[in-house]
Design an enzyme around this catalytic site. Structure first.
Site, PDB file in Angstrom:
ATOM      1  N   TRP A  12       0.822  -1.198   0.000  1.00 48.36           N
ATOM      2  CA  TRP A  12       0.000   0.000   0.000  1.00 48.36           C
ATOM      3  C   TRP A  12       0.865   1.260   0.000  1.00 48.36           C
ATOM      4  CZ3 TRP A  12      -3.714   1.899  -2.124  1.00 48.36           C
ATOM      5  CH2 TRP A  12      -4.730   2.672  -1.584  1.00 48.36           C
ATOM      6  N   LYS A 106      -5.724   0.285   8.546  1.00 49.35           N
ATOM      7  CA  LYS A 106      -7.059   0.108   9.127  1.00 49.35           C
ATOM      8  C   LYS A 106      -6.955  -0.851  10.307  1.00 49.35           C
ATOM      9  CE  LYS A 106      -9.000   0.847   4.531  1.00 49.35           C
ATOM     10  NZ  LYS A 106      -9.584   0.237   3.335  1.00 49.35           N
ATOM     11  N   SER A 136     -10.012  -0.079  -2.016  1.00 44.19           N
ATOM     12  CA  SER A 136      -8.786   0.277  -2.749  1.00 44.19           C
ATOM     13  C   SER A 136      -7.670  -0.714  -2.474  1.00 44.19           C
ATOM     14  CB  SER A 136      -8.339   1.686  -2.322  1.00 44.19           C
ATOM     15  OG  SER A 136      -8.298   1.789  -0.904  1.00 44.19           O
ATOM     16  N   LYS A 189     -14.733  -4.116   8.753  1.00 45.02           N
ATOM     17  CA  LYS A 189     -15.013  -4.901   7.537  1.00 45.02           C
ATOM     18  C   LYS A 189     -14.009  -6.030   7.381  1.00 45.02           C
ATOM     19  CE  LYS A 189     -11.530  -2.987   5.024  1.00 45.02           C
ATOM     20  NZ  LYS A 189     -10.472  -3.597   4.209  1.00 45.02           N
ATOM     21  N   ASP A 242     -16.130  -0.680   0.873  1.00 49.14           N
ATOM     22  CA  ASP A 242     -14.908  -1.351   1.309  1.00 49.14           C
ATOM     23  C   ASP A 242     -15.195  -2.792   1.712  1.00 49.14           C
ATOM     24  OD1 ASP A 242     -12.224  -1.531   1.812  1.00 49.14           O
ATOM     25  OD2 ASP A 242     -12.204  -0.161   3.516  1.00 49.14           O
ATOM     26  N   THR A 246     -13.448  -6.219   0.011  1.00 52.35           N
ATOM     27  CA  THR A 246     -12.611  -7.036   0.886  1.00 52.35           C
ATOM     28  C   THR A 246     -13.158  -8.450   1.023  1.00 52.35           C
ATOM     29  OG1 THR A 246     -12.113  -5.002   2.101  1.00 52.35           O
ATOM     30  CG2 THR A 246     -11.411  -7.042   3.098  1.00 52.35           C
ATOM     31  N   ARG A 253      -6.227 -10.010   1.718  1.00 52.34           N
ATOM     32  CA  ARG A 253      -5.492 -10.914   2.609  1.00 52.34           C
ATOM     33  C   ARG A 253      -6.407 -11.459   3.708  1.00 52.34           C
ATOM     34  NH1 ARG A 253      -1.529  -6.170   4.662  1.00 52.34           N
ATOM     35  NH2 ARG A 253      -1.767  -5.684   2.456  1.00 52.34           N
ATOM     36  N   ASN A 254      -7.423 -10.678   4.113  1.00 58.24           N
ATOM     37  CA  ASN A 254      -8.355 -11.150   5.136  1.00 58.24           C
ATOM     38  C   ASN A 254      -9.232 -12.280   4.590  1.00 58.24           C
ATOM     39  OD1 ASN A 254      -8.116  -9.182   7.577  1.00 58.24           O
ATOM     40  ND2 ASN A 254      -8.052  -7.877   5.766  1.00 58.24           N
TER      41      ASN A 254
END
Length: 337
Positions: A12, A106, A136, A189, A242, A246, A253-254
């Site tokens: 990022w 986050k 994003s 999220k 978002d 996600t 990655r989550n």
């Protein structure tokens, strides 16, 4: 042209450095890893996190915090959330009164239940702290694919200044005064995305994922509004937007960590395989504590916590969610007499 310091050379941080460089700004990027700085400086490519994306020759990489942040027009803080406080503390001696810091990670700190901007403000009280959030993924921003985000700040002046610095033909930026709502949406999220990934890993379908996304944003909004966030933040880009990306994206990655757990791997095995910080794991306990503190029901987040930290079988967790007491979807909607 602005002189910008980027704290964090992960996917990022690097993607935003490329974006800001493309916008004509002078960019210096800091990493705690000498090996990472050497690789980026010599190969001009982040081989593991943004493969194939070339880095301009005039972008500077360093392990020196002072030269990265001192006398910069603004700073982008892009380290993973578990390291936000410690990095901010190390930056503090070099930050001038009113210097702008944009947090782009986050998370919520479990021990204090503080958002990341609150942690930064505590460690660097002289800074003007803002946040950037929205759907994003770095992998797409780094490649210049169209993306829309939101800048949150304490003042309209700061928000509009940063909007101008970041915005271009492929990166649209809105502004918002609701930093709290933005950060809660962006943090929570990730917990719901773990649940979506677990469901995918167990072979459940689109119906299940749609239910998790829809009921997940209901949980996030209930808690966020109770804490003082604006409902608009949860129905917009930094909330449902978002959450959708996600829960659904191959870049998440989550979701990937959840998918691996749904296939039977432990939380630690999943995190090791993802090879990046899985922010949702660190936010889950904090989210449960926030629900308890504010008296808000968070059934999905609670079950994710049980799967991650209490050994709950994911299928049992799904069954328990499905067999909860029946109720109306929106309890505030009245029936006609």
């Amino acid at each position: 042209m602005a002189n910008v310091g980027i704290m964090g050379a992960g996917s990022w941080g690097t993607a935003l450095a490329l974006l800001l460089h493309k916008n004509g700004h002078q960019v210096t990027v800091w990493s705690i890893s000498e090996e990472e700085v050497k690789m980026l400086s010599e190969k001009r490519e982040h081989e593991s996190k943004l493969p194939g994306v070339k880095i301009p020759d005039d972008m500077v990489f360093t392990t020196d915090i002072e030269s990265t942040v001192q006398e910069k027009d603004f700073i982008v803080l892009a380290v993973p959330s578990p390291y936000t406080r410690s990095t901010a503390r190390n930056m503090s001696p070099y930050i001038a009164e009113g210097q702008i810091i944009v947090d782009v990670a986050k998370g919520i700190e479990e021990s204090t239940l503080m958002t990341l901007s609150q942690q930064i403000e505590q460690e660097i009280p002289q800074a003007d702290v803002a946040v950037l959030s929205g759907p994003s993924h770095a992998e797409e921003v780094g490649r210049g694919l169209p993306t829309i985000v939101v800048i949150g700040a304490k003042t309209k002046q700061t928000a509009e200044y940063l909007q101008e610095m970041f915005m271009n033909e492929v990166f649209r930026v809105y502004t918002s005064p609701d930093m709290l709502g933005m950060e809660l949406g962006g943090s929570l999220k990730n917990v719901i995305a773990l649940a979506a990934g677990i469901a995918d890993g167990m072979g459940y379908g689109d119906n299940t994922k749609a239910a998790l996304i829809t009921r997940g944003i209901a949980e996030i909004a209930r808690l966020g509004v109770k804490m003082g966030g604006a409902i608009e933040s949860f129905t917009g880009l930094t909330g449902i937007g978002d959450l959708i990306v996600t829960c659904a994206s191959v870049h998440s990655r989550n979701r990937k960590a959840g998918y691996l757990m749904g296939q039977g791997k432990s939380m630690q095995e999943a995190m090791d395989e993802v090879k990046m910080v899985v922010e949702g794991v660190y936010s889950t306990k904090a989210a449960v504590k926030l629900g308890e503190k504010y008296g808000v029901s968070l059934p999905i987040i609670g079950k994710v916590n049980e799967v991650l930290f209490e050994g709950k079988d994911p299928r049992e967790a799904v069954n328990e969610l499905m067999l909860r007491d029946s109720k109306a979807e929106h309890t505030a909607l009245p029936w006609k007499e």
